[in-house]
Design a protein around this motif. Structure first.
Motif, PDB file in Angstrom:
ATOM      1  N   ARG A  33       0.813  -1.217   0.000  1.00  0.00           N
ATOM      2  CA  ARG A  33       0.000   0.000   0.000  1.00  0.00           C
ATOM      3  C   ARG A  33       0.846   1.266   0.000  1.00  0.00           C
ATOM      4  NH1 ARG A  33      -1.531   2.940   4.390  1.00  0.00           N
ATOM      5  NH2 ARG A  33      -0.920   1.272   5.797  1.00  0.00           N
ATOM      6  N   ASP A  34       1.943   1.239   0.738  1.00  0.00           N
ATOM      7  CA  ASP A  34       2.738   2.452   0.883  1.00  0.00           C
ATOM      8  C   ASP A  34       4.004   2.410   0.038  1.00  0.00           C
ATOM      9  OD1 ASP A  34       4.320   1.588   4.061  1.00  0.00           O
ATOM     10  OD2 ASP A  34       3.828   0.405   2.278  1.00  0.00           O
ATOM     11  N   GLN A  35       4.037   1.539  -0.989  1.00  0.00           N
ATOM     12  CA  GLN A  35       5.224   1.416  -1.818  1.00  0.00           C
ATOM     13  C   GLN A  35       4.888   1.731  -3.261  1.00  0.00           C
ATOM     14  OE1 GLN A  35       7.120  -2.370  -1.828  1.00  0.00           O
ATOM     15  NE2 GLN A  35       8.756  -1.710  -0.521  1.00  0.00           N
ATOM     16  N   PRO A  36       5.568   2.660  -3.879  1.00  0.00           N
ATOM     17  CA  PRO A  36       5.313   2.916  -5.303  1.00  0.00           C
ATOM     18  C   PRO A  36       5.871   1.794  -6.155  1.00  0.00           C
ATOM     19  CG  PRO A  36       7.148   4.244  -4.522  1.00  0.00           C
ATOM     20  CD  PRO A  36       6.599   3.522  -3.319  1.00  0.00           C
ATOM     21  N   ASP A  37       5.445   1.763  -7.412  1.00  0.00           N
ATOM     22  CA  ASP A  37       5.927   0.729  -8.322  1.00  0.00           C
ATOM     23  C   ASP A  37       7.402   0.911  -8.666  1.00  0.00           C
ATOM     24  OD1 ASP A  37       3.545  -0.735  -8.667  1.00  0.00           O
ATOM     25  OD2 ASP A  37       2.757   0.843  -9.934  1.00  0.00           O
ATOM     26  N   GLY A  38       7.879   2.081  -8.489  1.00  0.00           N
ATOM     27  CA  GLY A  38       9.271   2.348  -8.805  1.00  0.00           C
ATOM     28  C   GLY A  38       9.478   3.833  -8.922  1.00  0.00           C
ATOM     29  N   PRO A  39      10.706   4.281  -9.059  1.00  0.00           N
ATOM     30  CA  PRO A  39      10.932   5.726  -9.148  1.00  0.00           C
ATOM     31  C   PRO A  39      10.339   6.284 -10.435  1.00  0.00           C
ATOM     32  CG  PRO A  39      12.948   4.500  -9.621  1.00  0.00           C
ATOM     33  CD  PRO A  39      11.939   3.503  -9.153  1.00  0.00           C
ATOM     34  N   ASP A  40       9.787   7.496 -10.334  1.00  0.00           N
ATOM     35  CA  ASP A  40       9.262   8.159 -11.523  1.00  0.00           C
ATOM     36  C   ASP A  40      10.419   8.483 -12.454  1.00  0.00           C
ATOM     37  OD1 ASP A  40       6.718   8.074 -10.544  1.00  0.00           O
ATOM     38  OD2 ASP A  40       6.876  10.031  -9.548  1.00  0.00           O
ATOM     39  N   PRO A  41      10.191   8.385 -13.760  1.00  0.00           N
ATOM     40  CA  PRO A  41      11.259   8.749 -14.681  1.00  0.00           C
ATOM     41  C   PRO A  41      11.603  10.220 -14.559  1.00  0.00           C
ATOM     42  CG  PRO A  41       9.160   8.443 -15.829  1.00  0.00           C
ATOM     43  CD  PRO A  41       8.955   7.974 -14.437  1.00  0.00           C
ATOM     44  N   ALA A  42      12.881  10.503 -14.697  1.00  0.00           N
ATOM     45  CA  ALA A  42      13.311  11.896 -14.594  1.00  0.00           C
ATOM     46  C   ALA A  42      12.712  12.706 -15.731  1.00  0.00           C
ATOM     47  CB  ALA A  42      14.840  11.974 -14.657  1.00  0.00           C
ATOM     48  N   PRO A  43      12.140  13.865 -15.428  1.00  0.00           N
ATOM     49  CA  PRO A  43      11.530  14.665 -16.497  1.00  0.00           C
ATOM     50  C   PRO A  43      12.592  15.167 -17.461  1.00  0.00           C
ATOM     51  CG  PRO A  43      11.614  15.902 -14.423  1.00  0.00           C
ATOM     52  CD  PRO A  43      12.059  14.513 -14.129  1.00  0.00           C
ATOM     53  N   SER A  44      12.295  15.058 -18.725  1.00  0.00           N
ATOM     54  CA  SER A  44      13.227  15.549 -19.738  1.00  0.00           C
ATOM     55  C   SER A  44      13.041  17.044 -19.912  1.00  0.00           C
ATOM     56  CB  SER A  44      12.983  14.839 -21.077  1.00  0.00           C
ATOM     57  OG  SER A  44      11.645  15.039 -21.497  1.00  0.00           O
ATOM     58  N   ALA A  45      14.131  17.706 -20.316  1.00  0.00           N
ATOM     59  CA  ALA A  45      14.075  19.154 -20.506  1.00  0.00           C
ATOM     60  C   ALA A  45      13.123  19.490 -21.657  1.00  0.00           C
ATOM     61  CB  ALA A  45      15.467  19.701 -20.800  1.00  0.00           C
ATOM     62  N   GLU A  46      12.282  20.484 -21.427  1.00  0.00           N
ATOM     63  CA  GLU A  46      11.355  20.901 -22.473  1.00  0.00           C
ATOM     64  C   GLU A  46      12.140  21.593 -23.584  1.00  0.00           C
ATOM     65  OE1 GLU A  46       7.592  22.709 -21.158  1.00  0.00           O
ATOM     66  OE2 GLU A  46       8.318  22.368 -19.123  1.00  0.00           O
ATOM     67  N   SER A  47      11.686  21.375 -24.797  1.00  0.00           N
ATOM     68  CA  SER A  47      12.356  21.962 -25.958  1.00  0.00           C
ATOM     69  C   SER A  47      11.364  22.822 -26.728  1.00  0.00           C
ATOM     70  CB  SER A  47      12.909  20.871 -26.880  1.00  0.00           C
ATOM     71  OG  SER A  47      13.849  20.070 -26.194  1.00  0.00           O
ATOM     72  N   TYR A  48      11.847  23.991 -27.155  1.00  0.00           N
ATOM     73  CA  TYR A  48      11.011  24.906 -27.927  1.00  0.00           C
ATOM     74  C   TYR A  48      11.761  25.367 -29.158  1.00  0.00           C
ATOM     75  CZ  TYR A  48       8.052  25.292 -23.782  1.00  0.00           C
ATOM     76  OH  TYR A  48       7.233  25.019 -22.725  1.00  0.00           O
ATOM     77  N   GLN A  49      11.020  25.480 -30.227  1.00  0.00           N
ATOM     78  CA  GLN A  49      11.555  26.141 -31.414  1.00  0.00           C
ATOM     79  C   GLN A  49      10.924  27.521 -31.498  1.00  0.00           C
ATOM     80  OE1 GLN A  49      10.602  25.237 -35.790  1.00  0.00           O
ATOM     81  NE2 GLN A  49      12.585  24.237 -35.485  1.00  0.00           N
ATOM     82  N   VAL A  50      11.774  28.521 -31.681  1.00  0.00           N
ATOM     83  CA  VAL A  50      11.313  29.900 -31.665  1.00  0.00           C
ATOM     84  C   VAL A  50      11.308  30.446 -33.079  1.00  0.00           C
ATOM     85  CG1 VAL A  50      11.663  32.192 -30.669  1.00  0.00           C
ATOM     86  CG2 VAL A  50      12.366  30.162 -29.404  1.00  0.00           C
ATOM     87  N   SER A  51      10.177  30.947 -33.466  1.00  0.00           N
ATOM     88  CA  SER A  51      10.061  31.620 -34.762  1.00  0.00           C
ATOM     89  C   SER A  51       9.515  33.022 -34.539  1.00  0.00           C
ATOM     90  CB  SER A  51       9.138  30.827 -35.694  1.00  0.00           C
ATOM     91  OG  SER A  51       7.846  30.696 -35.127  1.00  0.00           O
ATOM     92  N   THR A  52       9.485  33.797 -35.587  1.00  0.00           N
ATOM     93  CA  THR A  52       8.994  35.163 -35.473  1.00  0.00           C
ATOM     94  C   THR A  52       8.197  35.521 -36.720  1.00  0.00           C
ATOM     95  OG1 THR A  52       9.634  37.446 -34.943  1.00  0.00           O
ATOM     96  CG2 THR A  52      11.011  36.259 -36.513  1.00  0.00           C
ATOM     97  N   TYR A  53       7.656  36.669 -36.713  1.00  0.00           N
ATOM     98  CA  TYR A  53       6.926  37.190 -37.865  1.00  0.00           C
ATOM     99  C   TYR A  53       6.980  38.704 -37.775  1.00  0.00           C
ATOM    100  CZ  TYR A  53       3.301  37.848 -34.341  1.00  0.00           C
ATOM    101  OH  TYR A  53       2.627  38.218 -33.216  1.00  0.00           O
ATOM    102  N   LYS A  54       6.712  39.339 -38.869  1.00  0.00           N
ATOM    103  CA  LYS A  54       6.713  40.794 -38.868  1.00  0.00           C
ATOM    104  C   LYS A  54       5.325  41.284 -38.518  1.00  0.00           C
ATOM    105  CE  LYS A  54       7.973  44.853 -41.571  1.00  0.00           C
ATOM    106  NZ  LYS A  54       8.460  45.373 -42.858  1.00  0.00           N
ATOM    107  N   PRO A  55       5.163  42.023 -37.432  1.00  0.00           N
ATOM    108  CA  PRO A  55       3.830  42.522 -37.084  1.00  0.00           C
ATOM    109  C   PRO A  55       3.282  43.378 -38.214  1.00  0.00           C
ATOM    110  CG  PRO A  55       5.360  42.841 -35.267  1.00  0.00           C
ATOM    111  CD  PRO A  55       6.178  42.424 -36.449  1.00  0.00           C
ATOM    112  N   PRO A  56       2.043  43.229 -38.535  1.00  0.00           N
ATOM    113  CA  PRO A  56       1.480  43.997 -39.645  1.00  0.00           C
ATOM    114  C   PRO A  56       1.437  45.485 -39.344  1.00  0.00           C
ATOM    115  CG  PRO A  56      -0.251  42.870 -38.432  1.00  0.00           C
ATOM    116  CD  PRO A  56       1.055  42.371 -37.887  1.00  0.00           C
TER     117      PRO A  56
END
Length: 1435
Positions: free
Chosen positions: A770-793
């Motif tokens: 009851r008080d034992q988890p199935d195992g350690p949670d996987p370490a969260p991976s670093a979030e990745s973003y691609q940055v783009s832009t546009y010319k404001p009208p």
């Protein structure tokens, strides 16, 4: 346990430091540098024996708590060998801490194993029949507190096994248990898992499991024995009743939360608990008005609540009826099989008749005792109890058991609709259950629902909220009525008439009301649809302002018609009924509610808006009468009419007073109607929110990272100021620029997530412990973003076409909050003082506005002040003002140029339309189009189609066809040169590329297109004729950001939903200051929609909810202590979600205060840092002129032999601190500090009144001083700030409610540059909870340090060493100020008598109640001889 301990009250500083027995023991044993070990002699003789001798008074327990007995002695010295008295002392002090709202469970967190053994000891003692019932009541109270703290993992681990499926071992037969298990495969799995766990445990483990599954059953049998114990003496009977009340509280708590209810409910039904209680001698003996009976009623409510316990699904009325009919059908089938002849009529009877108790009992009379027992057995009812049980198992018991299991029980919606009227009478206001809350002291439970971590269903939440809100509203009404009657000073004349010797601005004596109209009942009702009465007011003696208040009553405002006739003698007998004693003691014989319809003059004409001028014109400067047309409470009128027809007297003949309340306090009826309507209908709660709101399941499931509709790409527009800001704002995340552009580029930025969706969590192992988890949670991976832009009208060539961008350099935490708030789902943002909560909320709103132009956002706040602050920031951003709407009367306080109310918006639309139509006409003239094209929106639309669009088409087609042409073609062929002649020139910049010039042309096209788009939106306002239709269209169709207070949302919920109002997002400011129901109603302002499929359902529900607040500051205001403390009505949804573990974002950088001032409250926010500018900006590094320190605690001894005083209950004052605060304010003003930069705060309303009096006497009207920016209480100042704050703590006997750290946090965090705290040092030194807060303050001297020869502002650095002058006390500072004032006046006279300009502040003062305006309050006035330099200061 006596809560207040008689005249001794609460411990004072003298008790803590004097020769009190417990204080002496504490100083000898644990209030030392090295606390001694726990000695059995100290526990048994010095502590327990003394408490037992005094009958365990609450005063002594509170004294022990304040002496840190738990923290420094009892718990550090606890071990498995501790005595029972040691355990009892621990439990008692935990109860005290809970009663005082102090943190409890973190104290035990560092020793979880010892806590587990301590908790087990408490459980064992709770079932020890050798202990007196009174002590066991304290242990039950401890267990109640534990089950209300299931958010603590430490406590949850101990409590969960006590209410697990193992309880079902105590069901009376295996066959019955199998029937319950057959209802759900989940139950079967849980039962098998529990069996395997028991089999696999060792002997000690099995003993523990056996104890856990038998503990509650043992308690239940013991509880029933106490109810049936007829041999107990009078004292023991009283103790037994108190114990049973506490135990019923525990049972109600267990049944009110699904995790604890699921198996407990079945056990209680198996024991026939309600039937057994109602047949017990104790239940009969206590009387009709006893608390025990009311507690049983509350238990019955939860027992019969329409919910499927295994699944947690609320049963509809149809499902509930079907389940009830199935029980009746089962009875008929068993009767047919066992007794077809004796029960023939029962077998053939319809379900409706068998639902009635009397009918069913009559059918069963024919059975013998043995046959009745057999029938109960076949129906699966328990007929035998363990040997030794005192329950009388006779025929009446069997009959009651069977009947109560079959009869129809009313459900909560019936009670809300029929049994709980929302307009009170005197009987309701003085109901025993409501009056009981007045005397609440924590020693006994109350028969009212509680708000805790979880709710059974949404309907259960509505029922609890309705019940508590109604009770709180009625409590406030009763207190208001009693105060008003007291002010009126009624007196009975010898003739029997009543005369009023006093005065109240909230009441007017009247003659009896006259019924002018009664309409027939509506279909299905038995009371009149409407009863109108006329009341004549004598206004001849009223001042014009007061008369206008009565004339200014709004439609549907509730007023109260009172029959006030004081008793002939003060000692009138009342037959022992407290209700009659309370009401008749003040002379209140009857109270009826009525709703305001209209006000007429003495000639019966409706008052005009310019009535005052009209009266003057007709030489009626002081009107004599006003006639109020009112709509009576029809339900009460029907009962009164029946009573009058029966010859019992006409209530309306005795009515002689009308009472009103202030509008902001008198909205209870509309709010209660909204809650009732929600309870009786299907509230459209978003599916993704429902389980989290109820408190079940994964607390992260409503956050955007767990939702399937998470946005992969998001335009952050002006959130980031530059590339470096972007990189700084995303620490730990991978940021990759778009490969098609340079490695760094300016905003705007569009961030696209390149992460793969997280894999679903693996299923839990069936064999895991009851008080034992199935195992350690996987370490969260670093979030990745691609940055783009546009010319404001390019939006056009005019300066007004340029967008207004954000200039705030958001911190990483703020950016995280903005990201979460813009994404769908639930977002909680915790904003400590000065961390930019409002800026974050504003940016979230503007991001939603631009990213989702089809969506609408509802903006909610607790106060008009906070809402207006947020709204004004929104107005300053790139949001078209035509899409903004502010509902409610707080719009009048907005300092924006335009009006954003419905009427103001409609007017603005029409004004804007006229401006745009002139532009259209100018455009037509510029292109040679003859005619009135700007005459209306319709003609403008025609002009656009026929003239404008073709010209643009020809222009762009020509450029495309002449692609080889140069840039001259773009400018030469431009068709609207004449129209844009008033734009900044040159329109096409010389030297620009062809593409640049084409973008200028596109901007001009967008500008013209926007004109016609706006006119298209304004066109409906031309077509609609009535103002109401225009306003409703604006709300339902046009506005995209709608702001209102939570009160307005609750009051107008039905009206707004009835219009078909739809919205997609809710952003809520001050969420921690809203009660749960106030927070919830804005989620359901739209009526439910019938949808065809799941996709349409998802489209129809809310997309995102953003709650912004700080649960570590003040909570919602609740007047009644019982509802606040016992029922937890002050709990906010924000705080509850935090307790449940819903992910939240903590803003961690403050920019309000000097870093040194922020240290005073940083202990509440360990991760709080300071923005860099707080260490570099001139105002932060410069010292406060004339003052040695930027903050200081000034010790204030008794002044004229007195510390705190209490002229009337809870009206606490401290004249010495008031004089000191005002003297310091005068000193600062003499040095040149602006009055608007200084606020004077205090912790009690009585002190506020006293400081205001001193300021009025000394400073108001003075051109040297004037009034400060604000004078008020700390509670009213939350959300505000000022450069300099003078704070009076008032108390000299004990810390008072400042032990509530939330208030202290607010008090210490209002100042930006200077904080000066006046108080009694030893009072706050003695409190463990306050030690961290006051530690830094106490590091400096306790006497005010002044620096001479400085004027505001000064050049001295805040850390510079300087010689200072020490003030010995208030008299010293007063004399110093007096001499400075004389010197100032003399200098002014020598310079020709030129006085400084008046202070630029209106002297904002927190508004008092009636006592301030009538001059009737118990306010300590300042005598003339206490004022120094009075004449000079008035100059």
């Amino acid at each position: 346990m006596d809560r207040e301990a008689g005249p001794r009250g609460r411990p004072t500083t003298e008790d803590l430091t004097g020769d009190n027995h417990f204080a002496t023991v504490a100083r000898a044993n644990w209030l030392t540098k090295t606390p001694s070990k726990v000695l059995p002699n100290v526990i048994e003789n010095e502590l327990w024996a003394q408490l037992e001798q005094e009958d365990i008074p609450y005063f002594s327990l509170l004294l022990l708590e304040q002496l840190q007995t738990l923290e420094r002695y009892l718990w550090p010295g606890y071990s498995d060998n501790a005595s029972n008295h040691h355990v009892l002392l621990l439990a008692l002090l935990v109860n005290v801490k809970r009663q005082e709202h102090l943190p409890i469970w973190p104290l035990f967190a560092e020793r979880p194993d010892e806590f587990s053994t301590f908790f087990r000891r408490v459980l064992e003692l709770s079932i020890d029949r050798a202990l007196p019932a009174k002590l066991r009541s304290h242990l039950i109270t401890f267990i109640v507190g534990a089950f209300q703290s299931l958010d603590s993992g430490l406590v949850r681990k101990e409590c969960a096994p006590l209410v697990s499926i193992g309880l079902w071992h105590n069901l009376h037969s295996g066959a019955v248990r199998e029937q319950y298990l057959a209802k759900s495969t989940q139950l079967q799995k849980a039962w098998r898992a529990a069996g395997k766990k028991f089999e696999n445990a060792d002997a000690a483990g099995q003993a523990r499991l056996r104890f856990e599954r038998n503990w509650l059953f043992t308690l239940l049998l013991d509880f029933l024995d106490k109810l049936y114990d007829v041999d107990a003496g009078a004292d023991h009977k009283e103790e037994n009743v108190l114990y049973c009340e506490s135990f019923l509280e525990l049972l109600c708590d267990l049944l009110s939360q699904l995790p604890t209810r699921r198996y407990v409910s079945t056990l209680l039904q198996d024991l026939n608990l309600l039937a057994a209680i109602r047949l017990s001698p104790c239940y009969d003996d206590v009387g009709q008005d006893a608390l025990l009976r009311d507690m049983v009623g509350l238990l019955a409510h939860y027992t019969h609540f329409p919910i499927d316990d295994p699944s947690g699904k609320q049963l509809s009325r149809q499902e509930y009826e079907e389940a009830h009919n199935a029980r009746i059908s089962g009875l008929q089938k068993v009767a047919l099989r066992l007794h077809p002849e004796k029960l023939k009529i029962l077998i053939l009877a319809n379900f409706g008749s068998l639902s009635q108790r009397d009918e069913l009992s009559g059918h069963l009379e024919a059975l013998t005792d043995a046959e009745l027992t057999e029938l109960c057995h076949e129906l699966g009812l328990r007929t035998q109890y363990p040997d030794g049980s005192l329950i009388v198992q006779d025929r009446p018991f069997l009959l009651e058991t069977l009947v109560s299991s079959i009869e129809r029980k009313p459900i909560y919606t019936d009670a809300i609709q029929h049994d709980l009227p929302i307009l009170p009478t005197e009987r309701i206001l003085y109901d025993k259950n409501l009056l009981r809350t007045d005397d609440y002291n924590g020693s006994r439970p109350l028969a009212i629902p509680k708000l805790n971590l979880q709710y059974l269903t949404i309907g259960d939440f509505f029922w609890r909220s309705f019940t508590l809100y109604r009770s709180e509203a009625f409590y406030e009404i009763r207190k208001h009525v009693e105060d008003t009657i007291k002010r009126l000073q009624p007196r009975r004349l010898q003739s029997g008439e009543t005369k009023f010797d006093g005065f109240s601005r909230m009441a007017i004596p009247i003659s009896k009301p006259a019924v002018v109209d009664t309409t027939l009942p509506r279909v299905g009702e038995d009371m009149p649809a409407e009863v109108k009465v006329e009341v004549i007011l004598d206004v001849s003696r009223l001042q014009p302002g007061l008369r206008r208040e009565w004339e200014g009553l709004r439609q549907d405002d509730v007023v109260f018609l009172l029959a006030v006739h004081p008793p002939e003698t003060a000692m009138k007998l009342t037959n022992g009924h407290k209700r009659e004693a309370e009401a008749e003691g003040i002379g209140l014989r009857a109270l009826r509610c009525a709703e305001f319809v209209s006000v007429l003059d003495e000639n019966g004409r409706v008052l005009r808006h310019d009535q005052e001028a009209h009266d003057r014109d007709e030489e009626f400067a002081r009107p004599r009468q006003r006639r109020l047309l009112l709509r009576l409470d029809a339900r009460a009128y029907k009962a009164d009419k029946e009573r009058a027809d029966a010859g019992k007297g006409d209530v309306y003949e005795t009515i002689n007073v009308i009472v009103r309340r202030r509008a902001r306090e008198n909205n209870f009826k509309a709010v209660l109607e909204s809650i009732r309507q929600l309870a009786l209908s299907d509230a459209p709660v978003p599916s993704w929110l429902q389980e989290v709101f109820l408190g079940y399941g994964d607390p992260t499931m409503a956050t955007y990272k767990r939702l399937p509709n998470r946005l992969k790409s998001l335009d952050y527009r002006d959130t980031f100021l530059d590339w470096q800001h972007l990189i700084e704002s995303l620490p730990g995340k991978t940021v990759e620029p778009d490969p098609n552009v340079d490695s760094s580029f300016p905003p705007p930025y569009v961030l696209s997530s390149t992460d793969t969706p997280p894999a679903p969590a693996p299923p839990q192992s069936k064999k895991r412990r009851r008080d034992q988890p199935d195992g350690p949670d996987p370490a969260p991976s670093a979030e990745s973003y691609q940055v783009s832009t546009y010319k404001p009208p390019n939006n056009g060539p005019y300066p007004g076409d340029t967008p207004r961008n954000n200039r705030v350099r958001f911190t990483p935490a703020q950016v995280n909050a903005i990201t979460s708030g813009t994404q769908p789902g639930l977002t909680l943002i915790v904003g400590p003082p000065g961390t930019g909560k409002t800026d974050v909320a504003t940016q979230i709103i503007t991001n939603i506005y631009h990213n989702f132009p089809a969506q609408r956002t509802l903006l909610i706040a607790h106060s008009n002040q906070a809402l207006n602050q947020l709204f004004q920031k929104i107005v300053g951003l790139d949001i078209d003002e035509r899409h903004l709407l502010r509902l409610g009367h707080g719009e009048e306080e907005l300092t924006t140029e335009g009006s954003f109310s419905k009427a103001g918006r409609v007017e603005r639309f029409m004004e804007r339309g006229a401006v745009l139509l002139r532009e259209v006409q100018r455009l037509a003239d510029s292109v040679g189009a003859v005619g009135n094209h700007g005459g209306s929106c319709e003609t403008a639309s025609y002009f656009c189609e026929v003239w404008v669009r073709p010209r643009w088409k020809r222009y762009w087609d020509g450029i495309v066809q002449n692609d080889s042409g140069g840039k001259e073609v773009v400018e030469k062929n431009f068709p609207f040169h004449a129209f844009f002649a008033d734009a900044p020139q040159p329109l096409f910049p010389p030297g620009g590329s062809k593409e640049a010039l084409m973008e200028v042309a596109r901007g001009c096209e967008r500008h013209i297109r926007r004109i016609f788009d706006e006119l298209a939106e304004i066109r409906p306002f031309e077509i609609l004729r009535s103002q109401r239709d225009k306003s409703n269209y604006l709300l339902v169709k046009e506005a995209r950001i709608i702001a209102m207070t939570s009160t307005h949302a609750a009051m107008r919920r039905q009206e707004i939903a009835g219009l078909g109002f739809r919205y997609d997002n809710v952003v809520m400011e001050e969420a921690a200051q809203l009660t749960e129901i106030e927070s919830f109603i804005p989620f359901v302002l739209q009526a439910p929609r019938s949808v065809e499929n799941r996709k349409e359902q998802e489209e129809a529900q809310l997309k995102r909810i953003v709650l912004v607040g700080d649960h570590l500051q003040n909570s919602p205001v609740v007047q009644n202590a019982a509802f606040r403390s016992y029922a937890n009505l002050e709990q906010s949804l924000f705080q509850r979600l935090i307790r449940l573990g819903v992910p939240h974002i903590l803003l961690d950088a403050q920019g309000r205060s000097r870093p040194s001032l922020a240290e005073l409250y940083k202990w509440r926010y360990p991760s709080l840092s300071n923005l860099p500018f707080t260490s570099t900006a001139p105002e932060f590094v410069r010292a406060n002129a004339g003052l040695r320190y930027e903050y200081q605690f000034i010790h204030v001894p008794d002044y004229k032999g007195q510390g705190e005083t209490e002229p009337s209950p809870h009206f606490i004052q401290n004249l010495g601190e008031a004089e000191y605060c005002v003297a310091l304010y005068q000193y600062m003003r003499l040095l040149g500090y602006p009055a608007e930069k200084i606020s004077v705060l205090c912790t009690y309303a009585g002190q506020r009144a006293l400081i205001r009096d001193v300021l009025t006497h000394r400073c108001k009207g003075s051109r040297l001083f004037g009034m400060p920016a604000w004078v008020g209480t700390v509670d009213k100042y939350q959300g505000e700030q000022n450069d300099y704050v003078i704070l009076s703590l008032v108390r000299t006997k004990g810390p008072g409610y400042l032990r509530d750290l939330r208030r202290l946090t607010v008090a210490l965090s209002r100042a930006r540059l200077g904080l000066y705290v006046f108080g009694r040092r030893e009072v706050f030194e003695s409190s463990l909870e306050l030690r961290e807060a006051f530690g830094r303050l106490f590091e400096r001297e306790g006497k005010l340090k002044l620096v001479t020869n400085e004027m505001f502002p000064c050049d001295r650095g805040v850390g510079d060493e300087v010689q200072a002058t020490e003030m010995e006390g208030v008299e010293h500072l007063g004399q110093y100020v007096f001499e400075m004032t004389q010197a100032k006046v003399k200098a002014l006279k020598e310079e020709g008598g030129i006085l400084p300009p008046p202070a630029q502040t209106g002297g904002g003062v927190e508004e008092d109640g009636e006592e301030a305006e009538d001059g009737e309050g118990d306010v300590a006035r300042v005598d003339g001889d206490e004022v120094v330099g009075d004449e000079e200061m008035k100059m």
